[in-house]
Design an enzyme around this catalytic site. Structure first.
Site, short mmCIF file in Angstrom:
data_model
loop_
_atom_site.label_atom_id
_atom_site.label_comp_id
_atom_site.label_asym_id
_atom_site.label_seq_id
_atom_site.Cartn_x
_atom_site.Cartn_y
_atom_site.Cartn_z
N GLN A 73 0.54 -14.51 -13.64
CA GLN A 73 2.08 -14.45 -13.80
C GLN A 73 2.57 -15.21 -12.38
OE1 GLN A 73 4.04 -10.58 -13.61
NE2 GLN A 73 6.01 -11.55 -14.87
N HIS A 363 -33.26 17.76 16.93
CA HIS A 363 -31.84 17.40 17.94
C HIS A 363 -32.01 16.08 18.80
CE1 HIS A 363 -33.85 21.37 18.69
NE2 HIS A 363 -34.95 20.55 19.15
#
Ligand code: UD1
Ligand code: CA
Length: 458
Positions: A73, A363
């Protein structure tokens, strides 16, 4: 042959949204609205689909399923004009029924589309508009009825006080006989408050020409909602969020407190899994049963097996097998496979790596571009140095290895099965099977030297 087709209007600019791109790319639960609409269309088993886009709308086109037709469009002159932009598509399908959907109305779900179609066919209508009765009709087109049925749709801006009081609104979704739609589009004019070609005017035009037109009440005010503003978008998100929760509750998922929990529409979660506050599940994430996810975890395109625990952790585009425990405060970046029974503790980052069964990295560890075997133990502070500033390299760690605290593995290196590295080692060469690699200097002890230092200070 499928006797239906659809046109989706998506050339809106999103001015009221203040969106940078197209409005239909604004997201509801992390998914652009246009994707919701295309999904609803596909779910209703509609034939060919054509999406009307604005010019330079490659961003919208990228979100469309393959094989979707598009029409451009050029100028944004209203919903009627937008449909007319798809005229070639409509001509091709003129013997069919065509569904019009708005790209900014994501909840017009497949079942409503189907039920409206059955109603449309049963009434032999030329046009059937999907309506709903809402609490606050402000901003929507009103469905106006007279003794003979539906006679007009009047836009909010064109409505008089009596019309404004009507609470039955136009969802924007419509079924048409394509040939009748083509005829009505010819007759549209922009004689209204906004100077636009309103698709909604086709209703009055068709009725005046003796066609049968009607409204199908969807029965649920939520499904017709569209988004014109950021506030509307937030409201849609709130509704969608509850819809997803409802589905998951039905499927046996436990969300004891929903605070900060956001789950995307495609996400699947198995029964018995608990989702804790602050958890966000996005994309195509699939989680098995009996897991605990959260608090504070973000998973995107993750596949998680059964019995996993993921606490305060980010996981992106990776696979966790069953019984994996991750977190708190870890990160699994894209392209990882974390095998059964792995434990990954706090401040551990894994990227583009495979971690074998029952391996532990408890860790402060970085594992990148690494193929790691089973039952390996990573001590605290291990880093795989996979990047030399220019290139990335892969390393391999065998089964049953012990990688001591603060080891640096300078990639590419290969650690053989059962090998150890001593704490604090910087490893730049391959370590053979069952060897111990000690790569650090020996300690030097100077008796009493500390006393001298202290005296000097005084
Ligand atoms: C429209 C309906 C209204 C309905 C409401 C439901 C008309 C005239 N009005 O109003 O009756 O209650 O939706 O949400 O149809 N679009 C284009 N090109 C255009 C204009 C719009 O592609 O030139 C697309 C937009 O991308 C949007 C959709 O059409 O997805 C609807 O447009 P919008 O301007 O939001 O219409 P509303 O004013 O909300
Ligand atoms: Ca709208």
């Amino acid at each position: 042959m499928n006797q239906t087709c659809a046109v989706i209007l998506a050339a809106g600019e999103g001015k009221r949204m203040k969106a940078r791109g197209s409005k239909v790319l604004c997201q509801v639960l992390f998914q652009p609205m246009i994707r919701w609409v295309c999904g609803n269309c596909a779910g209703a088993d509609i034939g060919e689909t054509c999406v009307v886009v604005g010019k330079d709308a490659q961003d919208v086109c990228r979100q469309l399923p393959p094989e979707t037709a598009t029409a451009v469009q050029e100028q944004r002159l209203g919903t009627g004009h937008a449909v007319r932009s798809a005229e070639a598509f409509l001509q091709k399908n003129r013997e069919k029924d065509v569904l019009i959907l708005l790209g900014d109305a994501p909840f017009l779900f497949s079942d409503v589309i189907r039920r409206a179609y059955d109603f449309h066919k049963a009434g032999d209508n030329a046009m059937t508009v999907v309506s709903a009765v809402v609490e606050d009709p402000t901003g929507y087109g009103r469905i106006i009825r007279d003794g003979a049925g539906v006679c007009a749709i009047v836009e909010d801006r064109d409505a008089d006080d009596a019309q404004k009081a009507v609470r039955e609104i136009n969802s924007g979704a419509c079924w048409y006989k394509a040939s009748a739609l083509l005829e009505a589009l010819e007759a549209l004019t922009p004689a209204n408050a906004q100077g636009e070609y309103y698709l909604t005017d086709t209703l009055g035009i068709l009725r005046d020409r003796g066609y049968r037109v009607d409204a199908f009440d969807a029965g649920d005010p939520r499904v017709v909602l569209g988004a014109n503003s950021r506030r509307d978008l937030a409201a849609l998100n709130a509704i969608a969020r509850e819809m997803v929760f409802d589905r998951l509750y039905e499927e046996g998922v436990d969300i004891p407190v929903t605070d900060g929990v956001i789950i995307g529409p495609q996400v699947r979660v198995g029964a018995g899994t608990q989702i804790l506050p602050g958890t966000i599940l996005k994309g195509e994430t699939v989680i098995g049963g009996d897991c605990v996810i959260g608090p504070g975890s973000v998973l995107e395109d993750a596949r998680v097996g059964n019995g996993c625990v993921v606490r305060n952790t980010y996981i992106t585009r990776s696979v966790l097998e069953d019984d994996v425990q991750i977190g708190p405060f870890s990160q699994v970046r894209p392209d990882c496979r974390i095998c059964r029974g792995v434990r990954i503790g706090d401040f551990v980052e894994v990227k583009n790596s495979t971690i074998g069964e029952d391996t532990h990295a408890a860790h402060l560890t970085y594992i990148g571009d690494t193929d790691c075997g089973a039952r390996v133990n990573f001590g605290c502070g291990v880093a795989v140095a996979n990047y030399n500033g220019k290139q990335k390299f892969r390393s391999t760690i065998g089964d049953d290895c012990f990688i001591g605290c603060n080891t640096n593995l300078v990639s590419p290196v290969k650690i053989g099965n059962g090998a150890y590295t001593a704490a604090g080692s910087t490893v730049t060469v391959d370590v053979p099977e069952d060897a111990v690699c000690i790569a650090r200097s020996r300690e030097v002890i100077k008796e009493g030297l500390a006393l001298r230092y202290r005296k000097v200070k005084k």
